[in-house]
Motif scaffolding. Structure first.
Motif, PDB file in Angstrom:
ATOM      1  N   LEU A 282      39.832  18.163 116.913  1.00 51.22           N
ATOM      2  CA  LEU A 282      40.072  18.998 117.540  1.00 51.22           C
ATOM      3  C   LEU A 282      41.156  19.977 116.950  1.00 51.22           C
ATOM      4  O   LEU A 282      42.069  19.680 117.177  1.00 51.22           O
TER       5      LEU A 282
ATOM      6  N   ASP B  18      31.807  22.544 113.009  1.00 52.59           N
ATOM      7  CA  ASP B  18      31.652  23.584 113.891  1.00 52.59           C
ATOM      8  C   ASP B  18      32.864  24.136 114.291  1.00 52.59           C
ATOM      9  O   ASP B  18      34.041  24.118 114.013  1.00 52.59           O
TER      10      ASP B  18
ATOM     11  N   LYS C 103      32.349  22.866 125.499  1.00 53.54           N
ATOM     12  CA  LYS C 103      32.144  22.959 124.274  1.00 53.54           C
ATOM     13  C   LYS C 103      32.821  21.818 123.835  1.00 53.54           C
ATOM     14  O   LYS C 103      32.207  21.095 122.870  1.00 53.54           O
TER      15      LYS C 103
ATOM     16  N   VAL D  60      36.223  19.665 113.701  1.00 55.25           N
ATOM     17  CA  VAL D  60      35.827  21.416 115.248  1.00 55.25           C
ATOM     18  C   VAL D  60      37.524  22.441 115.076  1.00 55.25           C
ATOM     19  O   VAL D  60      38.512  21.646 115.172  1.00 55.25           O
TER      20      VAL D  60
ATOM     21  N   HIS E  24      28.363  16.168 118.085  1.00 53.34           N
ATOM     22  CA  HIS E  24      28.560  16.140 116.206  1.00 53.34           C
ATOM     23  C   HIS E  24      28.316  14.906 115.951  1.00 53.34           C
ATOM     24  O   HIS E  24      28.048  14.389 115.358  1.00 53.34           O
TER      25      HIS E  24
ATOM     26  N   VAL F   1      38.935  25.528 117.100  1.00 53.17           N
ATOM     27  CA  VAL F   1      38.992  26.050 118.402  1.00 53.17           C
ATOM     28  C   VAL F   1      39.828  27.526 118.071  1.00 53.17           C
ATOM     29  O   VAL F   1      40.864  27.229 118.093  1.00 53.17           O
TER      30      VAL F   1
ATOM     31  N   LEU G 109      36.736  12.107 116.160  1.00 50.81           N
ATOM     32  CA  LEU G 109      36.571  13.661 116.851  1.00 50.81           C
ATOM     33  C   LEU G 109      37.578  13.893 116.008  1.00 50.81           C
ATOM     34  O   LEU G 109      38.670  13.821 117.219  1.00 50.81           O
TER      35      LEU G 109
ATOM     36  N   GLU H 131      29.844  20.285 123.460  1.00 51.96           N
ATOM     37  CA  GLU H 131      28.710  20.008 122.224  1.00 51.96           C
ATOM     38  C   GLU H 131      29.595  19.585 120.813  1.00 51.96           C
ATOM     39  O   GLU H 131      29.168  19.035 120.178  1.00 51.96           O
ATOM     40  N   ALA H 132      30.785  19.447 121.006  1.00 55.19           N
ATOM     41  CA  ALA H 132      32.038  19.158 120.075  1.00 55.19           C
ATOM     42  C   ALA H 132      31.471  17.659 119.647  1.00 55.19           C
ATOM     43  O   ALA H 132      30.920  16.856 118.680  1.00 55.19           O
ATOM     44  N   THR H 133      31.516  16.849 120.756  1.00 61.76           N
ATOM     45  CA  THR H 133      30.416  15.661 120.538  1.00 61.76           C
ATOM     46  C   THR H 133      29.286  14.812 119.836  1.00 61.76           C
ATOM     47  O   THR H 133      29.228  13.928 119.972  1.00 61.76           O
TER      48      THR H 133
END
Ligand SMILES: Nc1ncnc2c1ncn2[C@@H]1O[C@H](COP(=O)(O)OP(=O)(O)OP(=O)(O)O)[C@@H](O)[C@H]1O
Ligand SMILES: [Mg+2]
Length: 399
Positions: free
Chosen positions: A54, A102, A112, A81, A119, A83, A52, A115-117
């Motif tokens: 960010l 996202d 948040k 994702v 995905h 931010v 992931l 939410e991101a993880t």
């Protein structure tokens, strides 16, 4: 603050701003990799330990996202994702095009991050799940059935009818194929009634009308927990002028292939905007309240539509507050409006209560009499008449 659950996943935070990197690391108890440039990020990704990424606010611009698009291109299993300091339609579109999963608004917080993880789990599930079987009779190209709710007098119950109908369609059908458009541009309250806080509205589409496509619309739609999509009205009446009739009709045309049902809530104005929406509708629900001014106005509006040669077979009469105390004779109403009553909704205190609560009655009290009333509207739309492809009235009725 509770520490987010990482489940051994490799996370990389990328931002030029050292403060953001420090803050994010702290949220993860320093168990993340950080990079202060995309070049550094690329080197770290080469090790293959990262699931992931960010992308921080200093890179969260349209051009920054374009520059970072190689991240998802190089590795389809990597979730990226964004931010962002502030989210806008252009940024959302760029992120969708880059294949990122996202866009969220800074600052980061444990919710948040969860939410991101989340995905990652969804991506893993998609990888392991079998491709869906091919439906032998699947239609290669579907177009939504467009249902417009109108009334000639304000406060007749258009918005409660539109929202309850859309929720029922979403529940009975594939919710991702149902959309409600709030075309009451000055005082639209579909989002209020559904307890939604839209980030973006129809005004954002209007600003980018020259780039109108599916990804722009996707990025502007607000999702209701049921899965229903909502195209929100402008947040302030002053912005209504920014959405012209031509823009509105382009939007409805562009939404058609994306959905099976489009429900349009309108303002009580028989103006150019409403007429052009009616022209593009497969079905028109004319909501009439059980009082004389409402019936008088409906009569005038329906006569105008007849004069304009609008196909009357498309119009269905919905009687609201059908059990009101000042009860009028239904036969007389039908005779006066030259239209049969196709569905009736009783008056019930649960309706204003549900509006205040932000939960349509068909969800909060599905067995109530009033919910059954909305069900009669739903049956009109989803019943025997089927979906959009049966549209016969391609002929323009307005000149
Ligand atoms: N069947 C009903 N029973 C009780 N109250 C109702 C019923 N239908 C509508 N109402 C109430 O009437 C008010 C107006 O309803 P709604 O907002 O749906 O009307 P509208 O036609 O969309 O109004 P506007 O023209 O202002 O957009 C709301 O407060 C709603 O709760
Ligand atoms: Mg309304």
């Amino acid at each position: 603050m509770e520490r987010p659950e990482l489940d051994g996943r490799g996370i990389l935070v990328v931002d030029v701003d050292g403060e953001f990197l420090k803050e994010s690391s702290r949220l993860f108890d320093d168990e993340v990799a950080t990079a202060s440039s995309l070049a550094d990020a690329q080197k770290l990704l080469a090790d293959g330990e990262i699931d992931l990424v960010l992308l921080g606010p200093s890179l969260a611009t349209e051009s920054g996202v374009r520059d970072a698009s190689f991240l998802a291109e190089d590795d389809s299993d990597l979730a990226v994702v964004v931010v962002a300091g502030s989210v806008n339609a252009g940024l959302l579109r760029a992120a969708l095009r880059a294949g990122f999963v996202d866009v969220m608004e800074a600052p980061l917080d444990p919710q948040k991050i969860t939410e991101a993880t989340g995905h990652l789990q969804r991506m893993a599930k998609r990888r392991t799940s079998q491709p869906p079987p091919v439906e032998p009779f699947a239609r290669p190209h579907r177009e939504a059935k467009v249902v417009t709710i109108m009334s000639a007098k304000g406060g007749s119950g258009k918005t409660v009818t539109a929202t309850n109908l859309a929720i029922m369609l979403a529940k009975a059908h594939d919710p991702s194929r149902v959309c409600i458009v709030d075309a009451d541009l000055q005082f639209g309250d579909v989002c209020l009634v559904l307890q939604l806080e839209p980030k973006l509205t129809i005004v954002n589409v209007a600003h980018e009308i020259d780039h109108l496509d599916e990804s722009l619309l996707e990025s502007v739609l607000t999702k209701h927990p049921s899965g229903l999509s909502v195209l929100a009205a402008p947040l302030e009446p002053a912005f209504a002028d920014e959405v012209s009739t031509a823009t509105m009709t382009k939007i409805v045309t562009a939404l058609r292939p994306m959905f099976d049902y489009i429900v349009i809530d309108t303002a009580s104005m028989l103006d150019e905007m409403l007429l052009s929406l009616l022209e593009r509708s497969d079905q028109v629900l004319c909501v009439v309240d059980m009082d004389l001014p409402s019936i008088k106005n409906a009569k005038l509006a329906l006569e105008t539509l007849r004069l304009l040669k609008f196909p009357s077979s498309k119009i269905k009469l919905v009687l609201n507050r059908s059990n009101a105390k000042a009860r009028l004779d239904e036969g007389e109403i039908e005779e006066s409006l030259k239209l049969k009553i196709s569905a009736a909704i009783p008056s019930d205190g649960m309706v204003p209560a549900s509006v205040n609560e932000g939960r349509p009655v068909v969800e909060s009290a599905p067995r109530s009499k009033v919910a059954k009333g909305f069900e009669s509207v739903f049956k009109l739309v989803a019943g025997a008449e089927g979906k959009g492809s049966e549209r016969s009235g391609k002929r323009r009725w307005l000149s």
